[in-house]
Design a protein around this motif. Sequence first.
Motif, PDB file in Angstrom:
ATOM      1  N   UNK A 139      18.271   4.847   6.208  1.00  0.00           N
ATOM      2  CA  UNK A 139      18.031   6.147   6.830  1.00  0.00           C
ATOM      3  C   UNK A 139      18.020   7.268   5.801  1.00  0.00           C
ATOM      4  N   UNK A 140      19.009   7.301   4.918  1.00  0.00           N
ATOM      5  CA  UNK A 140      19.070   8.369   3.920  1.00  0.00           C
ATOM      6  C   UNK A 140      17.925   8.288   2.922  1.00  0.00           C
ATOM      7  N   UNK A 141      17.522   7.085   2.556  1.00  0.00           N
ATOM      8  CA  UNK A 141      16.391   6.928   1.637  1.00  0.00           C
ATOM      9  C   UNK A 141      15.116   7.452   2.277  1.00  0.00           C
ATOM     10  N   UNK A 142      14.909   7.128   3.540  1.00  0.00           N
ATOM     11  CA  UNK A 142      13.718   7.624   4.246  1.00  0.00           C
ATOM     12  C   UNK A 142      13.725   9.144   4.341  1.00  0.00           C
ATOM     13  N   UNK A 143      14.901   9.729   4.610  1.00  0.00           N
ATOM     14  CA  UNK A 143      14.990  11.189   4.657  1.00  0.00           C
ATOM     15  C   UNK A 143      14.712  11.816   3.292  1.00  0.00           C
ATOM     16  N   UNK A 144      15.184  11.165   2.234  1.00  0.00           N
ATOM     17  CA  UNK A 144      14.918  11.677   0.886  1.00  0.00           C
ATOM     18  C   UNK A 144      13.414  11.683   0.601  1.00  0.00           C
ATOM     19  N   UNK A 145      12.763  10.573   0.895  1.00  0.00           N
ATOM     20  CA  UNK A 145      11.307  10.498   0.665  1.00  0.00           C
ATOM     21  C   UNK A 145      10.567  11.543   1.515  1.00  0.00           C
ATOM     22  N   UNK A 146      10.992  11.706   2.759  1.00  0.00           N
ATOM     23  CA  UNK A 146      10.342  12.684   3.648  1.00  0.00           C
ATOM     24  C   UNK A 146      10.514  14.100   3.111  1.00  0.00           C
ATOM     25  N   UNK A 159       6.573  13.422   8.286  1.00  0.00           N
ATOM     26  CA  UNK A 159       7.047  13.344   9.677  1.00  0.00           C
ATOM     27  C   UNK A 159       7.255  11.900  10.108  1.00  0.00           C
ATOM     28  N   UNK A 160       6.368  11.018   9.674  1.00  0.00           N
ATOM     29  CA  UNK A 160       6.530   9.596   9.980  1.00  0.00           C
ATOM     30  C   UNK A 160       7.802   9.036   9.368  1.00  0.00           C
ATOM     31  N   UNK A 161       8.088   9.440   8.120  1.00  0.00           N
ATOM     32  CA  UNK A 161       9.315   8.992   7.470  1.00  0.00           C
ATOM     33  C   UNK A 161      10.551   9.532   8.179  1.00  0.00           C
ATOM     34  N   UNK A 162      10.479  10.776   8.649  1.00  0.00           N
ATOM     35  CA  UNK A 162      11.602  11.338   9.419  1.00  0.00           C
ATOM     36  C   UNK A 162      11.829  10.543  10.702  1.00  0.00           C
ATOM     37  N   UNK A 163      10.746  10.182  11.355  1.00  0.00           N
ATOM     38  CA  UNK A 163      10.867   9.395  12.583  1.00  0.00           C
ATOM     39  C   UNK A 163      11.491   8.032  12.287  1.00  0.00           C
ATOM     40  N   UNK A 164      11.067   7.404  11.179  1.00  0.00           N
ATOM     41  CA  UNK A 164      11.645   6.111  10.802  1.00  0.00           C
ATOM     42  C   UNK A 164      13.122   6.269  10.469  1.00  0.00           C
ATOM     43  N   UNK A 165      13.493   7.373   9.807  1.00  0.00           N
ATOM     44  CA  UNK A 165      14.899   7.620   9.486  1.00  0.00           C
ATOM     45  C   UNK A 165      15.729   7.769  10.764  1.00  0.00           C
ATOM     46  N   UNK A 166      15.215   8.497  11.735  1.00  0.00           N
ATOM     47  CA  UNK A 166      15.926   8.647  13.013  1.00  0.00           C
ATOM     48  C   UNK A 166      16.100   7.300  13.702  1.00  0.00           C
TER      49      UNK A 166
END
Length: 146
Positions: free
Chosen positions: A123-130, A104-111
């Motif tokens: 953004x896409x890298x953070x979403x991938x990790x999340x 969830x933290x990674x999703x927030x960082x991606x947003x």
Amino acid sequence: MRDAALPHAEIAHAMPGRARLRIADRRGDDAFFASIAKGLSTIAGVRAVEVTPLTGSVLIQHNGPLARIGVAAEEARLFVVGGVAHVAQPAPAVAIDPKMVVALGLCAAALWQFSRERFLPPALTLLWYASRLGGVWSHDGLAEDE
């Protein structure tokens, strides 16, 4: 055996260690509620008693089951307890999955990266990790089995 001559107490609220009873037919009787407070205080397991004659309320803080205190009150000829209301149970502990919190933290960082118009790669890298941490790709062959 229940005695019809004893006042009837209804359980207004009960939870472990605390119960509120209402004795409506003796509302306003200061002497009666003083005797109730004194009588309940002598029962084993009763920690504290607060009475409010104006409303007919008896607050009992206790150890152990309320039913035992009700039986003891009846034996002491104080009152008869009516049907037991639903006793509130403590809420079950919720297990928090640390992986989900990080996802969830990674999703927030991606947003946040999306809001700054930084789509590739942040953004896409953070979403991938999340999605990997959240289990989106865990069982379809795209991620290693744990």
